[in-house]
Design an enzyme around this catalytic site. Structure first.
Site, short mmCIF file in Angstrom:
data_model
loop_
_atom_site.label_atom_id
_atom_site.label_comp_id
_atom_site.label_asym_id
_atom_site.label_seq_id
_atom_site.Cartn_x
_atom_site.Cartn_y
_atom_site.Cartn_z
N GLU A 154 -92.46 36.90 106.06
CA GLU A 154 -93.26 36.63 104.89
C GLU A 154 -92.52 34.50 104.69
OE1 GLU A 154 -93.13 38.10 101.01
OE2 GLU A 154 -93.35 36.17 99.76
N THR A 193 -92.29 37.04 97.97
CA THR A 193 -92.74 38.19 96.36
C THR A 193 -91.76 39.47 96.32
OG1 THR A 193 -93.68 39.17 98.24
CG2 THR A 193 -95.17 37.20 96.98
S1 SF4 Z 1 -98.47 43.23 96.53
FE1 SF4 Z 1 -96.97 42.25 96.50
S2 SF4 Z 1 -95.93 43.67 98.03
FE2 SF4 Z 1 -97.51 44.14 98.19
S3 SF4 Z 1 -97.65 43.15 100.45
FE3 SF4 Z 1 -98.54 41.61 98.39
S4 SF4 Z 1 -97.16 40.27 98.15
FE4 SF4 Z 1 -96.18 42.01 99.27
#
Ligand code: SF4
Length: 338
Positions: A154, A193
């Site tokens: 990411e 994230t």
């Molecule tokens: S909701 Fe959060 S943990 Fe799930 S794929 Fe998206 S960024 Fe990643």
């Protein structure tokens, strides 16, 4: 249920399974099941994209990087005809390719286009949101600071949204003291994230202290799923003598759950990919075991872990009530009706 076998709630519910014969002689163990746990909307969407691509285009469909960080999921999709590669060079011409949920640098779709490859981007919309934030700050002439873990796909993808050198990566509070920015009054930050909420709050506080004019996200970049899973672990950590986090060693949000459990009062926490990873000596004479799962771990594996515990203990399960999640993300238009 599809043959990938990856949806939450799959399989027999171990909380209602009959106790094994002779269970009365087994030591008692209470399981506190964290809630919410496991699959998030971005992971569900990414897996569905590969499944729909296989239905629409036939096998094989290439996938650049693990679609989500979980071997069980990857192997399920491989069995259906997906081929996982790390580099676009490994995708032959004339075959479709899917980009993983973690996001990719801009150079990747650009290369796919130059080769006229058919590609589908399964980047989670919440990761794409961070990409757009970074781009917006850059267009406004700001230098970007990205808080994240070096080398995570990411992070590689977010850095790759902008020209070389436009993004500075910080990993810790210590990094804040030494980061060298061109104009302290003209910077902005974004974050990965799937970070620890508490660690990130400390880093952001240090950034704001050193750079009072720093711009940041309107709403934090750590996603709802990461936040909710960490909060649900905090809610049970203190009552648990030990905690098992079902997840992969390369899953950032799963690793954070292990840290959060230990910091929140659970004496010991471990990551397990599946039941065979459980170290029963490590579990020792625990009376209360917490179980949770990272956002890329299917409920099937949670059930497998619970079933393995049931074979050795007289188990009672308490599923903690938690935030109800109702987030869903649309599929790309080309696959929505596949
Ligand atoms: S909701 Fe959060 S943990 Fe799930 S794929 Fe998206 S960024 Fe990643």
């Amino acid at each position: 249920m599809d043959s990938a076998g990856t949806r939450p709630g799959d399989g027999a519910n171990p909380s209602s399974a009959p106790k094994a014969a002779g269970a009365a002689t087994l030591p008692e163990l209470k399981i506190q099941l964290a809630n919410p746990r496991g699959f998030c909307a971005g992971v569900e969407r990414a897996i569905q994209i590969v499944e729909r691509a296989l239905e629409k285009y036939g096998r094989p469909v290439y996938v650049r990087h693990e679609i989500v960080h979980n071997r069980f999921v990857v192997e399920g999709l491989e069995a259906r005809g997906a081929i996982f590669v790390e580099d676009l060079d490994d995708v032959p011409d004339d075959f479709p390719v899917v980009f993983s949920a973690h996001g990719v640098p801009k150079s990747v779709p650009a290369e796919a286009e130059s080769r006229k490859l058919l590609y589908v981007d399964a980047t989670c919309p919440l990761v794409s949101k961070v990409h757009r934030e970074a781009e917006r700050h850059y267009k406004n002439g700001k230098q970007i600071i990205l808080v994240g873990h070096a080398g995570h796909p990411e992070v590689v993808g977010t850095i790759g949204q902008l020209p070389d050198g436009a993004v500075l990566l910080l990993q810790s509070v210590e990094d804040v003291a030494t980061v060298d920015v061109a104009d302290p009054d003209n910077i902005a930050y974004v974050t990965q994230t799937t970070l620890s909420i508490d660690d990130t709050a400390e880093i952001v506080a240090a950034l704001c202290k050193r750079f009072p004019l720093i711009d940041g996200p309107k709403k934090e970049d750590i996603c709802y799923a990461t936040t909710n899973r960490q909060e649900s672990v905090k809610a049970i950590a203190r009552q648990c003598d030990a905690m098992l986090v079902v997840g992969a060693p390369n899953s950032s949000n799963s690793l954070r759950l292990v840290e959060v459990a230990e910091r929140s009062g659970c004496a010991r926490a471990r990551l397990v990919q599946r039941a065979t990873d459980i170290d029963w000596d490590w579990l020792g004479d625990a009376k209360c075991l917490g179980i949770t799962a990272g956002a890329s771990a299917p409920e099937t594996l949670v059930n497998e872990v619970i079933s393995a515990v049931r074979e050795r203990f007289d188990v009672t399960i308490e599923e903690v009530s938690g935030i109800e999640e109702n987030v869903t993300f649309k599929l790309p238009r080309d696959l929505a009706n596949a």
